[in-house]
Scaffold this motif. Structure first.
Motif, PDB file in Angstrom:
ATOM      1  N   ALA A  89       0.969  -1.356   0.118  1.00  0.00           N
ATOM      2  CA  ALA A  89      -0.046  -0.154   0.175  1.00  0.00           C
ATOM      3  C   ALA A  89       0.741   1.088   0.009  1.00  0.00           C
ATOM      4  O   ALA A  89       2.052   1.355   0.312  1.00  0.00           O
ATOM      5  CB  ALA A  89      -0.958  -0.113   1.229  1.00  0.00           C
TER       6      ALA A  89
ATOM      7  N   ILE B 260      -3.483   0.636  -3.254  1.00  0.00           N
ATOM      8  CA  ILE B 260      -2.790  -0.736  -3.076  1.00  0.00           C
ATOM      9  C   ILE B 260      -2.429  -1.425  -4.129  1.00  0.00           C
ATOM     10  O   ILE B 260      -2.896  -0.919  -5.303  1.00  0.00           O
ATOM     11  CB  ILE B 260      -4.098  -1.676  -2.237  1.00  0.00           C
ATOM     12  CG1 ILE B 260      -5.145  -1.764  -3.404  1.00  0.00           C
ATOM     13  CG2 ILE B 260      -4.399  -1.140  -0.900  1.00  0.00           C
ATOM     14  CD1 ILE B 260      -6.523  -2.929  -2.945  1.00  0.00           C
TER      15      ILE B 260
ATOM     16  N   SER C 150      -4.360  -7.955  -1.908  1.00  0.00           N
ATOM     17  CA  SER C 150      -3.062  -7.233  -2.306  1.00  0.00           C
ATOM     18  C   SER C 150      -1.877  -7.622  -1.467  1.00  0.00           C
ATOM     19  O   SER C 150      -0.830  -7.716  -1.846  1.00  0.00           O
ATOM     20  CB  SER C 150      -3.550  -5.700  -2.131  1.00  0.00           C
ATOM     21  OG  SER C 150      -2.236  -4.899  -2.528  1.00  0.00           O
TER      22      SER C 150
ATOM     23  N   TYR D 261      -0.283   0.611  -8.537  1.00  0.00           N
ATOM     24  CA  TYR D 261      -1.023   0.910  -7.179  1.00  0.00           C
ATOM     25  C   TYR D 261      -2.291   1.549  -7.797  1.00  0.00           C
ATOM     26  O   TYR D 261      -2.285   2.251  -8.454  1.00  0.00           O
ATOM     27  CB  TYR D 261       0.095   1.485  -6.305  1.00  0.00           C
ATOM     28  CG  TYR D 261       0.768   0.391  -5.722  1.00  0.00           C
ATOM     29  CD1 TYR D 261       0.551   0.094  -4.382  1.00  0.00           C
ATOM     30  CD2 TYR D 261       2.185   0.322  -6.284  1.00  0.00           C
ATOM     31  CE1 TYR D 261       1.846  -0.637  -4.082  1.00  0.00           C
ATOM     32  CE2 TYR D 261       3.211  -0.343  -5.943  1.00  0.00           C
ATOM     33  CZ  TYR D 261       3.129  -0.958  -4.698  1.00  0.00           C
ATOM     34  OH  TYR D 261       3.917  -1.724  -4.091  1.00  0.00           O
TER      35      TYR D 261
ATOM     36  N   VAL E 181      -7.885  -5.633   0.204  1.00  0.00           N
ATOM     37  CA  VAL E 181      -6.464  -5.394   0.849  1.00  0.00           C
ATOM     38  C   VAL E 181      -5.996  -6.794   1.053  1.00  0.00           C
ATOM     39  O   VAL E 181      -4.706  -6.739   0.861  1.00  0.00           O
ATOM     40  CB  VAL E 181      -6.920  -4.593   1.948  1.00  0.00           C
ATOM     41  CG1 VAL E 181      -5.477  -4.290   3.020  1.00  0.00           C
ATOM     42  CG2 VAL E 181      -7.418  -3.135   1.757  1.00  0.00           C
TER      43      VAL E 181
END
Length: 193
Positions: free
Chosen positions: A35, A44, A96, A75, A93
Motif C-alpha cells: 500500500a 493498494i 493485495s 497501485y 486489501v
C-alpha cells in the motif's frame, strides 16, 4: 487524517512496516510493499485478477510525477472504497497483501534467479556456463565450482583462465572471488585434477 485511519485499519491484517516512498508512506508486509498513502489518497498494489477487479471498481492507477517524467505504477486508488468502508475493502486489501508477499518471495527464490545475478557472474559467464550444459542456478550450485569449471574447460579448451574457478566458487559462496583464501583455492584446484 486518512493516513492514520488507514494505518489503524491495516493492523487487522497483522504486523507491517512503514517507510517513506514516492513522497508518501509505503506499507510493507514481509518486505513487500502492498500500500501507498500519498496526499490523503490510499493506493493498494494490484496484480493478477486484482487489476481487473480494481479497474471495474473505477480505481485509477497511481502516477508518480517526477521533474521531467511521470511514472504510472501498479497501485490503485481505493480511497473512495476505504472511506465508504465498502464490504469489498477487506477482501481487496487481503488480496493485495497476499499477492505482494508471494511476488516478493518468488523474486527472492532460486526459481527466479539467473546465473548472471550471482556474485562474480555476468552475461558472458552465464553464456559460457549454459553452453557447457548447465542451465540454471540450482544445477550450478549442486554441481559445485570445480565440476562447473571442468565442464566449461571441456567445452572451451584447456586454456580457460583459472580465475573462472575462483569466480564460480565465489558465486556459490555469495562472495567476491578475490576474497577466496589460498587453502580453498588449492582444494578447488585439487578437485579439478
Amino acid at each position: 487524517m486518512t493516513e492514520q485511519s488507514f494505518i489503524q485499519y491495516v493492523t487487522k491484517f497483522g504486523d507491517f512496516q512503514k517507510r517513506s516512498m514516492f513522497g508518501g508512506t509505503g506499507l510493507f508486509k514481509d518486505d513487500a510493499m502492498f500500500a501507498l498513502i500519498s496526499n490523503e489518497r490510499v493506493f493498494i498494489r494490484g496484480g493478477d485478477n486484482l487489476d481487473e477487479e480494481l479497474c471495474d471498481l473505477g480505481c485509477e492507477k497511481y502516477r508518480h510525477v517526477k521533474k521531467q517524467t511521470t511514472a504510472t505504477v501498479n497501485y490503485y486508488d481505493i480511497t473512495h472504497i476505504f472511506v465508504s468502508r465498502d464490504d469489498m475493502l477487506d477482501s481487496l486489501v487481503k488480496q493485495s497483501i497476499d499477492y505482494s508477499v508471494s511476488q516478493r518471495k518468488f523474486k527472492r527464490s532460486s526459481a527466479n534467479r539467473r546465473l548472471r545475478d550471482l556474485p562474480n557472474m555476468q552475461l558472458t559467464l552465464e553464456r559460457m556456463v549454459k553452453k557447457a550444459g548447465i542451465d540454471d542456478v540450482d544445477e550450478f550450485i549442486e554441481l559445485g565450482a570445480a565440476q562447473v569449471f571442468s565442464r566449461v574447460k571441456q567445452t572451451y579448451g584447456s586454456d580457460v583462465d583459472v580465475k573462472l574457478l575462483w569466480k564460480f566458487a565465489g558465486a556459490i559462496d555469495g562472495i567476491h572471488w578475490k576474497l577466496i583464501q589460498e587453502p580453498q583455492k588449492r582444494q578447488l584446484l585439487d578437485s579439478c585434477a
